[in-house]
Design a protein around this motif. Structure first.
Motif, mmCIF file in Angstrom:
data_model
loop_
_atom_site.group_PDB
_atom_site.id
_atom_site.type_symbol
_atom_site.label_atom_id
_atom_site.label_comp_id
_atom_site.label_asym_id
_atom_site.label_seq_id
_atom_site.Cartn_x
_atom_site.Cartn_y
_atom_site.Cartn_z
ATOM 1 N N THR A 1 73.316 1.503 14.195
ATOM 2 C CA THR A 1 71.474 2.694 14.327
ATOM 3 C C THR A 1 71.745 3.890 15.340
ATOM 4 O OG1 THR A 1 70.514 1.846 16.361
ATOM 5 C CG2 THR A 1 69.900 1.146 13.996
ATOM 6 N N THR B 1 66.275 6.948 13.186
ATOM 7 C CA THR B 1 65.002 7.051 14.020
ATOM 8 C C THR B 1 65.164 6.022 15.548
ATOM 9 O OG1 THR B 1 63.815 7.856 11.974
ATOM 10 C CG2 THR B 1 62.621 7.460 14.372
ATOM 11 N N GLU B 2 65.246 5.182 15.938
ATOM 12 C CA GLU B 2 65.272 4.029 16.441
ATOM 13 C C GLU B 2 66.295 3.668 17.267
ATOM 14 O OE1 GLU B 2 66.278 1.442 13.482
ATOM 15 O OE2 GLU B 2 64.974 2.787 12.942
#
Length: 585
Positions: free
Chosen positions: A272, A276-277
């Motif tokens: 990721t 967004t995270e």
């Protein structure tokens, strides 16, 4: 799908085995190295053409480590990529002749848009500069060859598979080409499912490794292989720009490689980094543009060096303010790493940071203006000869002024808010890439054409090439600047649903830009015909000074080397009887 992948794997395995078998059967291919002496037994700068043990035919080009051969390979590769990228954009401009979808789907347009940008920047721009650097930097500094000839060859041979991977989505059945645009912004590039995007990323990674290896080689060559007579004070301006460019590559391209690996992991492993995270989509923009804006100067500094080298030759005088041109080159190299966030003013970053990046972006225009002043002053009251190389050099200066001034507007925060992601950005960028960099490339090709062919191009065709290219460039890209002022967003395959601006005027401007693109195409067809026909069928020169540089005291190292090579060739052609040499000359 699985059976197709198995078939491709088997075919690639057979191909690799065949290549290995061919190479192992070539006599002495492992021991091939640059010769230490030429046909005449000379040493130093005279020896770099003496590779008497070269194999013949295709084996020569597959195994060569001669810097001149590798320079020609780089040049041929880059011009093929230039042709492919040009065909892509002609298809795109034809689609934009009218407002609706006519000749291709939006997905195909987006694929062409993505591949065109990457092709022109990574497969044409960087390799064509490496072509000039490989061929001429050793000659200009009096070196026998590059510092690491085999690494030099490896750096080139990473490029063809890189191109095949980048274009693979168009040719491999069942695999759709990437549609991320050349900037590959996340989350689009992280979530787009087509395998063509993965192939493109891998191809980009190979081109980055190639550029980094080449940069290390240029730095080592210029630092350690210079002739005793070549000091930092009298090092030619083209070598200065190649050295600065190589330093930028060392800092910029490894970062791009790291970001590409992170993007591949996000796409295929589930990390990721740009989600967004995780790090966030803006992280990709910071990483990409920290590479991406120095990349603009990686592409433009050596062409500036070419122009600084060529203009004095046809002005009958030395470059005005040589030291200031060198200092401005170094200044651009340092400042280029402090301007990347002007691409991100509209993302909402801290206004205080925006102001600092705006200040540096405006400041970097100063050393570019210094160069422009020096070029114009060099020509002022000089004995200007409007040869084809000089015409392209003057065209470079004119287009670069337009590209630079429009860039100053984009570096200003309030103006950028209005013009961001419009065709104004496309026009500005292409005035620099096509209007400046490509013009300098053509100037270099025509100027040194007698050296790498021993012949002269057709001068009338060269001037036709210039005028068609100059008219086509300005007709195409000035129309885009006006489109941007009217609010036309870029990267649209169709504009019949665009809600800003007058659609009729949009159509007229797009049509004029397309006409300009076809004029550009006509000019490049003339260029190809001129180069190929002159190379194959042109009359061989007997004068080592085709530009009459001796008259102005500007006869430089590479032409002295060329003159000696011609003398040796005449001696060998006459069976070693030097008495006949003077008769032929």
């Amino acid at each position: 799908m699985a059976s197709g992948q198995i078939a491709i794997t088997v075919l690639m395995g057979i191909f690799l085995v065949a290549v290995t078998a061919l190479l192992t059967r070539m006599e002495n291919w492992r021991s091939y190295a640059p010769a230490s002496s030429g046909a005449s037994g000379l040493t130093g700068e005279e020896t770099s053409y003496g590779h008497s043990e070269k194999p013949g035919g295709i084996a020569r080009w597959l195994t060569t480590v001669d810097h001149k051969d590798i320079g020609i390979l780089y040049g041929a590769y880059a011009l093929v990529a230039f042709a492919v990228g040009g065909i892509m954009v002609i298809l795109m401009r034809t689609e934009l002749l009218w407002a609706g979808e006519d000749i291709m789907s939006a997905s195909m347009y987006n694929s062409l848009l993505t591949s065109h940008g990457i092709t022109m920047l990574f497969l044409f721009g960087t390799p064509i500069i490496a072509a000039f650097g490989n061929y001429f930097v050793p000659l200009l500094i009096g070196a026998d060859d590059m510092a690491f000839p085999r690494i030099n060859a490896i750096a080139f041979w990473l490029l063809p598979p890189g191109a095949l991977l980048i274009w693979g989505g168009f040719f491999i059945p069942g695999i759709e080409a990437a549609q991320t645009s050349w900037t590959m912004y996340t989350p689009l590039s992280a979530e787009q499912p087509m395998i063509g995007a993965d192939l493109m990323i891998l191809g980009l990674h190979l081109t980055g490794v190639s550029a980094t290896m080449g940069a290390i080689n240029f730095i080592a060559t210029i630092f350690t292989e210079r002739d005793e007579e070549v000091t930092w004070a009298n090092l030619d301006i083209f070598s200065w720009t190649m050295l600065t460019q190589s330093g930028l590559i060392l800092f910029a391209f490894p970062l791009l490689g790291s970001a590409l690996v992170m993007l591949l992991l996000d796409r295929n492993v589930g990390t990721t980094f740009f989600a967004t995270e995780g790090g966030g989509a803006i992280l990709w923009q910071h990483l990409f543009w920290f590479f991406g804006h120095p990349e603009v100067y990686i592409l433009v500094l050596p062409p500036m060096g070419l122009i600084s080298y060529i203009i004095p030759r046809f002005s009958g005088r030395k470059l005005f303010g040589f030291k200031f041109v060198v200092y401005s080159t170094l200044a651009i190299g340092v400042l280029s790493f402090g301007v990347w966030a002007h691409h991100m003013f509209s993302t909402g970053i801290d206004p205080r940071l925006q102001v600092s990046f705006m200040a540096v972006s405006l400041a970097i225009a100063i050393p570019s203006a210094v160069k422009t002043f020096n070029w114009i002053t060099t020509m002022w009251n000089g004995k200007v000869r409007l040869t084809t190389p000089m015409l392209f050099s003057i065209g470079f200066v004119a287009n670069f002024i337009i590209g630079g001034v429009t860039g100053v507007f984009l570096a200003t925060i309030p103006v950028d808010y209005l013009l961001h992601d419009t065709y104004y950005v496309v026009g500005h960028f292409h005035y620099v890439i096509m209007g400046a960099i490509a013009f300098a490339v053509f100037a270099g090709i025509y100027y040194w054409f007698p050296i790498y062919t021993g012949k002269m191009y057709q001068k009338a065709l060269g001037k036709w090439h210039f005028w068609l290219t100059m008219i086509g460039t300005n007709l195409t890209f000035f129309g885009m600047l006006i489109l941007g002022y009217l609010g036309m967003p870029r990267r649209y395959a169709t504009y019949n649903l665009v809600s800003v601006g007058p659609i009729d005027l949009f159509t007229i401007l797009h049509q004029s830009a397309t006409v300009g693109a076809f004029i550009l195409l006509a000019g490049q067809l003339i260029f190809v015909w001129n180069v190929v026909s002159s190379w194959l069928y042109g009359q061989r020169l007997t004068d080592g000074d085709p530009w009459d540089l001796k008259d102005d005291g500007l006869y430089s190292r590479e032409f002295r080397w060329h003159d000696r090579r011609m003398d040796d060739d005449l001696v060998l052609a006459d069976g070693g009887e030097s008495g006949d040499e003077s008769d032929e000359q």
